[in-house]
Each structure stands twice: as structure tokens, then as C-alpha cells.
Design a protein around this motif. Structure first.
Motif, PDB file in Angstrom:
ATOM      1  N   VAL A   1      22.511  24.287  80.541  1.00 36.83           N
ATOM      2  CA  VAL A   1      21.183  24.634  80.014  1.00 36.83           C
ATOM      3  C   VAL A   1      20.819  26.061  80.424  1.00 36.83           C
ATOM      4  N   PHE A   2      21.108  26.421  81.661  1.00 34.99           N
ATOM      5  CA  PHE A   2      20.775  27.765  82.142  1.00 34.99           C
ATOM      6  C   PHE A   2      21.583  28.837  81.406  1.00 34.99           C
ATOM      7  N   THR A   3      22.899  28.674  81.327  1.00 32.73           N
ATOM      8  CA  THR A   3      23.733  29.708  80.717  1.00 32.73           C
ATOM      9  C   THR A   3      23.531  29.794  79.210  1.00 32.73           C
ATOM     10  N   THR A   4      23.457  28.657  78.547  1.00 28.79           N
ATOM     11  CA  THR A   4      23.321  28.693  77.090  1.00 28.79           C
ATOM     12  C   THR A   4      21.950  29.192  76.660  1.00 28.79           C
ATOM     13  N   THR A   5      20.933  28.960  77.476  1.00 35.02           N
ATOM     14  CA  THR A   5      19.593  29.451  77.120  1.00 35.02           C
ATOM     15  C   THR A   5      19.581  30.969  77.036  1.00 35.02           C
ATOM     16  N   PHE A   6      20.091  31.645  78.050  1.00 28.01           N
ATOM     17  CA  PHE A   6      20.068  33.098  78.043  1.00 28.01           C
ATOM     18  C   PHE A   6      21.058  33.673  77.036  1.00 28.01           C
ATOM     19  N   ALA A   7      22.237  33.033  76.893  1.00 32.16           N
ATOM     20  CA  ALA A   7      23.198  33.521  75.906  1.00 32.16           C
ATOM     21  C   ALA A   7      22.657  33.359  74.494  1.00 32.16           C
ATOM     22  N   ALA A   8      22.035  32.222  74.214  1.00 27.58           N
ATOM     23  CA  ALA A   8      21.493  31.981  72.878  1.00 27.58           C
ATOM     24  C   ALA A   8      20.354  32.948  72.575  1.00 27.58           C
ATOM     25  N   TYR A   9      19.498  33.202  73.549  1.00 28.16           N
ATOM     26  CA  TYR A   9      18.405  34.159  73.325  1.00 28.16           C
ATOM     27  C   TYR A   9      18.962  35.553  73.054  1.00 28.16           C
ATOM     28  N   THR A  10      20.011  35.922  73.761  1.00 28.24           N
ATOM     29  CA  THR A  10      20.618  37.238  73.556  1.00 28.24           C
ATOM     30  C   THR A  10      21.137  37.392  72.136  1.00 28.24           C
ATOM     31  N   PHE A  11      21.837  36.377  71.653  1.00 28.83           N
ATOM     32  CA  PHE A  11      22.378  36.448  70.297  1.00 28.83           C
ATOM     33  C   PHE A  11      21.284  36.336  69.233  1.00 28.83           C
ATOM     34  N   ALA A  12      20.182  35.680  69.553  1.00 28.00           N
ATOM     35  CA  ALA A  12      19.131  35.471  68.555  1.00 28.00           C
ATOM     36  C   ALA A  12      18.160  36.635  68.466  1.00 28.00           C
ATOM     37  N   LYS A  13      17.824  37.257  69.604  1.00 26.47           N
ATOM     38  CA  LYS A  13      16.701  38.194  69.613  1.00 26.47           C
ATOM     39  C   LYS A  13      17.036  39.605  70.095  1.00 26.47           C
ATOM     40  N   MET A  14      18.197  39.821  70.629  1.00 31.77           N
ATOM     41  CA  MET A  14      18.527  41.145  71.149  1.00 31.77           C
ATOM     42  C   MET A  14      19.616  41.779  70.293  1.00 31.77           C
ATOM     43  N   ASN A  15      19.552  43.083  70.163  1.00 31.58           N
ATOM     44  CA  ASN A  15      20.517  43.824  69.367  1.00 31.58           C
ATOM     45  C   ASN A  15      21.449  44.631  70.274  1.00 31.58           C
ATOM     46  N   PHE A  16      22.727  44.513  70.023  1.00 34.34           N
ATOM     47  CA  PHE A  16      23.716  45.295  70.762  1.00 34.34           C
ATOM     48  C   PHE A  16      24.945  45.446  69.887  1.00 34.34           C
ATOM     49  N   PHE A  17      25.775  46.391  70.221  1.00 33.83           N
ATOM     50  CA  PHE A  17      26.935  46.718  69.405  1.00 33.83           C
ATOM     51  C   PHE A  17      27.923  45.541  69.362  1.00 33.83           C
ATOM     52  N   GLY A  18      28.324  45.194  68.156  1.00 34.23           N
ATOM     53  CA  GLY A  18      29.323  44.135  67.979  1.00 34.23           C
ATOM     54  C   GLY A  18      28.790  42.728  68.131  1.00 34.23           C
ATOM     55  N   LYS A  19      27.467  42.551  68.031  1.00 37.84           N
ATOM     56  CA  LYS A  19      26.899  41.211  68.226  1.00 37.84           C
ATOM     57  C   LYS A  19      27.414  40.217  67.190  1.00 37.84           C
ATOM     58  N   GLY A  20      27.438  40.616  65.936  1.00 39.02           N
ATOM     59  CA  GLY A  20      27.888  39.699  64.889  1.00 39.02           C
ATOM     60  C   GLY A  20      29.344  39.308  65.045  1.00 39.02           C
ATOM     61  N   VAL A  21      30.190  40.308  65.368  1.00 37.46           N
ATOM     62  CA  VAL A  21      31.622  40.024  65.547  1.00 37.46           C
ATOM     63  C   VAL A  21      31.838  39.117  66.744  1.00 37.46           C
ATOM     64  N   LEU A  22      31.141  39.424  67.841  1.00 38.64           N
ATOM     65  CA  LEU A  22      31.303  38.617  69.050  1.00 38.64           C
ATOM     66  C   LEU A  22      30.849  37.183  68.817  1.00 38.64           C
ATOM     67  N   PHE A  23      29.752  37.013  68.098  1.00 41.34           N
ATOM     68  CA  PHE A  23      29.263  35.656  67.834  1.00 41.34           C
ATOM     69  C   PHE A  23      30.224  34.901  66.913  1.00 41.34           C
ATOM     70  N   SER A  24      30.804  35.587  65.950  1.00 45.61           N
ATOM     71  CA  SER A  24      31.786  34.951  65.065  1.00 45.61           C
ATOM     72  C   SER A  24      33.020  34.519  65.841  1.00 45.61           C
ATOM     73  N   LEU A  25      33.482  35.371  66.749  1.00 52.97           N
ATOM     74  CA  LEU A  25      34.631  35.003  67.587  1.00 52.97           C
ATOM     75  C   LEU A  25      34.288  33.814  68.476  1.00 52.97           C
ATOM     76  N   LEU A  26      33.063  33.807  68.965  1.00 48.17           N
ATOM     77  CA  LEU A  26      32.632  32.704  69.809  1.00 48.17           C
ATOM     78  C   LEU A  26      32.647  31.392  69.033  1.00 48.17           C
ATOM     79  N   LEU A  27      32.128  31.418  67.808  1.00 48.29           N
ATOM     80  CA  LEU A  27      32.144  30.206  66.985  1.00 48.29           C
ATOM     81  C   LEU A  27      33.569  29.816  66.615  1.00 48.29           C
ATOM     82  N   GLY A  28      34.449  30.806  66.480  1.00 47.45           N
ATOM     83  CA  GLY A  28      35.836  30.500  66.145  1.00 47.45           C
ATOM     84  C   GLY A  28      36.538  29.685  67.206  1.00 47.45           C
ATOM     85  N   THR A  29      36.102  29.805  68.452  1.00 49.49           N
ATOM     86  CA  THR A  29      36.734  29.022  69.519  1.00 49.49           C
ATOM     87  C   THR A  29      36.478  27.528  69.361  1.00 49.49           C
ATOM     88  N   LEU A  30      35.466  27.162  68.571  1.00 48.75           N
ATOM     89  CA  LEU A  30      35.206  25.740  68.343  1.00 48.75           C
ATOM     90  C   LEU A  30      36.337  25.075  67.573  1.00 48.75           C
TER      91      LEU A  30
END
Length: 275
Positions: free
Chosen positions: A87-116
Motif C-alpha cells: 500500500v505504501f509503495t504503490t500509493t506513491f508510485a501510482a501518484y507519480t505516474f498519475a499526476k507528475m510529469n517527467f521524461f519517459g513517463k509513458g514509456v516507463l509505465f508501458s514497460l511496467l505494465l508489460g511485466t504483467l
């Protein structure tokens, strides 16, 4: 005519739901009734659905067949700690991907989903080697730390965070609120159903963990309830009444947890994917 058709439609729908419910509950009914039979009734064909006489002594016998008090304590401890960590780790990671902008966010999130899409069994051997090299074999760290992060949990909570208006953060920032304080005190209370859903999924998964515990430990004092159920599978056959008694005891904490969190869980599932 309209009321008649509506009534007929509702009757068909409820009948199908009742049939589906009966089919779903049938294995649980068989488990409970088998836990109250003797070994001869449990193996009889055609099956005996109602035990006679009722053997309540299967439950204390199953409890004493192995150190189940230790197994239940281990399961509670591992499930609770992994749930809190995720709950602690996913809360901050999810907020980062949802509300913060940084270089390569879309690619990193796609790679993350690919691990599923990677089967967990493929990672078992490299995980075992890594755990050995870290010196965590036969420790609680091996059973807890690798499971404090979940890609599915990040994805689920990201969907919830996206429903929060950005103007809320702008207002909080003008009042001098830090990002961490905003997440913990403002954003998290707004996504309680999502957090409850992630926590429930993680607790159930940790409680039911079997293969990982078998591979990463060989000490009895570190084993969990699902591993303890193996004690009823012997060379001369399986003691089904005591096995079902132990399985019934093992499922009770999960049922209690679901009953306590079902409202938040249903809301979390219903709201997933909004926006």
C-alpha cells in the motif's frame, strides 16, 4: 404487459444468479461437510453430502497434526507486512505516474505494465539465486520484501488518482502544502476504496502463497498455513476430513476480512477505469 415482461425478466435474472451462486458455493459446502465426516464417508462414491455422525473432533485433530499455531502466526505476520508495504509503495508510485510529469513517463509505465505478461514461474529461478546471494534464504525478508511492490496495484491506484482534479493540488500548494503531505492527507482519503481493494488483494495473495514459501524456506518455523496443509497428504493416501478441516480454518480469516472490507472493495472495483 410491461410489468409482466419486467417481472418475467427479473425472475429469469434472479434465477440465473441463484444458479451461479449455488454452483460457486458448492465446493465450499463440500469442504465444510467433508471436514465433519470420517474417512470412509469422505471416500464413498456416490459422495455423502450430509455427514452422519458429525465428527467435530476432526478440527482439534487437524490443528494438532502440525504446528498450525505457528503457521497461522507466520501467515498473519507475512500477509500484514506485505500488505502495508505494498500500500505504501504503490500509493506513491501510482501518484507519480498519475499526476507528475517527467521524461519517459509513458514509456516507463508501458514497460511496467508489460511485466504483467511475464509468468511468475519464469522468475522463480533468478529470484532464488538473488535471494541466496543476498543471504536471505530461510529468513522473513525473503518472504516479505520481494512482495511489497505490485504492478497491478500501481495501475489500479493510478486510475483512482487520475480522477482527482489537478486544481486540488494547486490550491493545496498555494496554502504551502508539500507534495508528500498532500498525498497522505488529501489525495489518499479520496481513494480509500482503491487502497482497500489493493490491500485486500495483497492480503489474500500473501495468505495463499505456497510455491514461493516452499522454494525460499526449508525451516518449519518459517512455513505458512498453505504449506501446512501438505501434512495431510501422505504416502498411504490423503486424510481428506482433516485436510478439509484445516482448509476450513484457513479460509475463515479471509472471509472475515472480506466481510469487513466488502463495501470499500465493491466501490473500488466499480470505480476502476473511470476517466
Amino acid at each position: 404487459m410491461y410489468r409482466m415482461r419486467r417481472g418475467l425478466l427479473l425472475f429469469v435474472i434472479y434465477s440465473l444468479l441463484l444458479l451461479a451462486l449455488s454452483i460457486s458455493l458448492l465446493p465450499f459446502f463440500w469442504m465444510v461437510t467433508t471436514s465433519l465426516k470420517d474417512i470412509y464417508q469422505a471416500l464413498r462414491i456416490p459422495p455423502v453430502w450430509i455427514p452422519s455422525p458429525i465428527r467435530w473432533d476432526n478440527y482439534p485433530a487437524a490443528w494438532n497434526a502440525a504446528p498450525f499455531a505457528r503457521y497461522f502466526l507466520n501467515s498473519f505476520f507475512i500477509a500484514a507486512t506485505t500488505t502495508i508495504g505494498e500500500v505504501f509503495t504503490t500509493t506513491f508510485a501510482a501518484y507519480t505516474f498519475a499526476k507528475m510529469n517527467f521524461f519517459g513517463k509513458g514509456v516507463l509505465f508501458s514497460l511496467l505494465l508489460g511485466t504483467l505478461m511475464i509468468p511468475g514461474q519464469m522468475l522463480l529461478v533468478p529470484s532464488f539465486v538473488l535471494i541466496h546471494r543476498l543471504g536471505w534464504y530461510n529468513t522473513y525478508q525473503a518472504l516479505i520484501i520481494p512482495w511489497t511492490v505490485s504492478v497491478f496495484g500501481i495501475f489500479l491506484l493510478r486510475q483512482f488518482f487520475r480522477t482527482i482534479p489537478d486544481e486540488l493540488w494547486d490550491s493545496a500548494r498555494l496554502d504551502g502544502c508539500s507534495r508528500v503531505r498532500y498525498v497522505l492527507q488529501i489525495a489518499v482519503p479520496l481513494i480509500r476504496p482503491g487502497i482497500a481493494t489493493v490491500a485486500l488483494f495483497k492480503f489474500v495473495a500473501s495468505w495463499n502463497a505456497f510455491l514461493w514459501v516452499i522454494v525460499m524456506t526449508d525451516r518449519v518455523e518459517l512455513r505458512t498455513v498453505p504449506v501446512g496443509l501438505r501434512y495431510f497428504m501422505m504416502e498411504m493416501g490423503t486424510d481428506y476430513p482433516r485436510l478439509m478441516a484445516a482448509a476450513t480454518m484457513a479460509i475463515v480469516p479471509i472471509l472475515i476480512l472480506f466481510l469487513l472490507a466488502q463495501k470499500q472493495f465493491i466501490q473500488g472495483i466499480a470505480r476502476t477505469g473511470l476517466r
